[in-house]
Enzyme design. Structure first.
Site, mmCIF file in Angstrom:
data_model
loop_
_atom_site.group_PDB
_atom_site.id
_atom_site.type_symbol
_atom_site.label_atom_id
_atom_site.label_comp_id
_atom_site.label_asym_id
_atom_site.label_seq_id
_atom_site.Cartn_x
_atom_site.Cartn_y
_atom_site.Cartn_z
ATOM 1 C CG ASN A 133 -1.452 1.354 0.976
ATOM 2 O OD1 ASN A 133 -1.654 2.002 -0.116
ATOM 3 N ND2 ASN A 133 -2.204 1.399 2.823
ATOM 4 C CE LYS B 14 -0.193 3.170 4.626
ATOM 5 N NZ LYS B 14 -0.105 3.605 5.837
ATOM 6 C CG HIS C 171 -5.614 1.733 5.576
ATOM 7 N ND1 HIS C 171 -5.188 2.991 6.314
ATOM 8 C CD2 HIS C 171 -4.827 1.199 5.192
ATOM 9 C CE1 HIS C 171 -3.623 2.620 6.861
ATOM 10 N NE2 HIS C 171 -3.810 1.863 6.040
ATOM 11 C CD GLU D 163 -3.869 -2.144 7.821
ATOM 12 O OE1 GLU D 163 -1.961 -2.806 6.877
ATOM 13 O OE2 GLU D 163 -4.129 -1.510 6.937
ATOM 14 N N GLY E 128 2.976 2.288 11.238
ATOM 15 C CA GLY E 128 3.887 2.857 10.530
ATOM 16 C C GLY E 128 5.078 3.355 12.491
HETATM 17 P P1 PGA Z 1 3.452 0.632 7.382
HETATM 18 O O1 PGA Z 1 1.589 0.258 7.018
HETATM 19 O O2 PGA Z 1 3.498 -1.340 6.801
HETATM 20 O O3 PGA Z 1 3.946 1.442 7.035
HETATM 21 O O4 PGA Z 1 2.800 -0.048 8.969
HETATM 22 C C1 PGA Z 1 0.472 -0.824 6.898
HETATM 23 C C2 PGA Z 1 -0.615 -0.653 6.453
HETATM 24 O O5 PGA Z 1 -0.990 0.929 6.937
HETATM 25 O O6 PGA Z 1 -1.278 -0.627 5.360
#
Ligand code: PGA
Length: 253
Positions: free
Chosen positions: A11, A13, A101, A170, A176
């Site tokens: 993803n 983003k 999400h 998640e 993050g």
């Molecule tokens: P991350 O994000 O791997 O940077 O923690 C995962 C997500 O938000 O799908």
């Protein structure tokens, strides 16, 4: 019930410009040369809307698949400035769409909207990556299961084709942040999610359940023994071909 196929879904983003396709090209070359690919795992990358069409076209007959990160809750065409419907996403050769999400939930996506997004996406023959997850407060007050069950029940319906739904667990506190759940907790939560899905779909489903949140090339080794986890939704580490490839390599090492 565990599935054999694993998913590594990236993803991006709000990241990427047209030339970032070189990152995907390197990932594609790696999976093409890897004998385990297709038999054991699939790779999907969701770049921002601006890149979905050109990337989907480029990778059309190649190994990796392209997805969109979101869609509008109404379908077809309409007077909705800035909106992109499931029909439009499907029309450009995309196979997957992420729905629910936590970034989008926190910006106003309600359960009613999410149910409509899932339904309209499935009607357009898209595969839906449906995200759920508790925040830190829910976790400390032991409300994780309750929250997850509500998020699932409010958006998924017995009428939906569960084979086209991938659920991504998640935890918001893990996205993050570099924090990941304890393996045992994660296993219990994944089994719980699968039980809720089985109840909704009224059969022993094999709905794919992924984990997402700070997955990287190092911590992936902690997840590989957890057979119930059918793959990973990867944010930050999917923006670098090296990091993304490391995740796959180290998962199978
Ligand atoms: P991350 O994000 O791997 O940077 O923690 C995962 C997500 O938000 O799908």
């Amino acid at each position: 019930m565990a599935n054999n196929m694993r998913y590594f879904i990236g993803n991006w983003k709000m990241f990427g410009v047209p030339k970032s396709i070189s990152i995907l090209d390197k990932i594609n070359k790696f999976v093409k040369s890897d004998k385990k690919f297709n038999k054991k795992y699939k790779v999907v990358i969701a770049p921002p809307y601006t890149l979905v069409q050109s990337y989907a076209k480029f990778f059309q007959n190649k190994q990796i698949s392209i997805g969109a990160q979101n869609c509008y809750h109404k379908d077809n065409f309409g007077a909705n400035t800035g909106a992109i419907s499931p029909l439009m996403i499907k029309s450009i050769g995309t196979e997957y769409v992420i729905v629910g999400h936590s970034d989008n939930r926190s910006e106003g996506d309600t359960d009613v909207m999410l149910k409509s997004k899932v339904e309209n996406s499935l009607n357009n023959k898209l595969k839906v990556v449906f995200c759920i997850g508790e925040n830190k407060d829910h976790k400390v007050s032991n409300k994780t299961f309750e929250i997850l069950e509500t998020q699932i029940k409010n958006a998924l319906d017995v009428r939906f084709n569960f084979k086209d739904i991938i659920v991504a667990y998640e935890p918001i506190w893990s996205i993050g942040t570099g924090q990941i759940p304890e393996p045992n907790d994660l296993l219990k939560t994944t089994i719980f999610i699968k039980k809720v899905l089985n109840n909704i779909f009224k059969k022993k489903t094999s709905t794919v359940v992924l984990y997402g949140g700070s997955v990287d090339g190092k911590n992936i080794s902690q997840f590989k023994k957890l057979d119930e986890i059918d793959g990973f939704l990867i944010g930050g580490a999917s923006k670098s071909d090296e990091n993304f490839i490391d995740i796959i390599k180290n998962y199978y090492r």
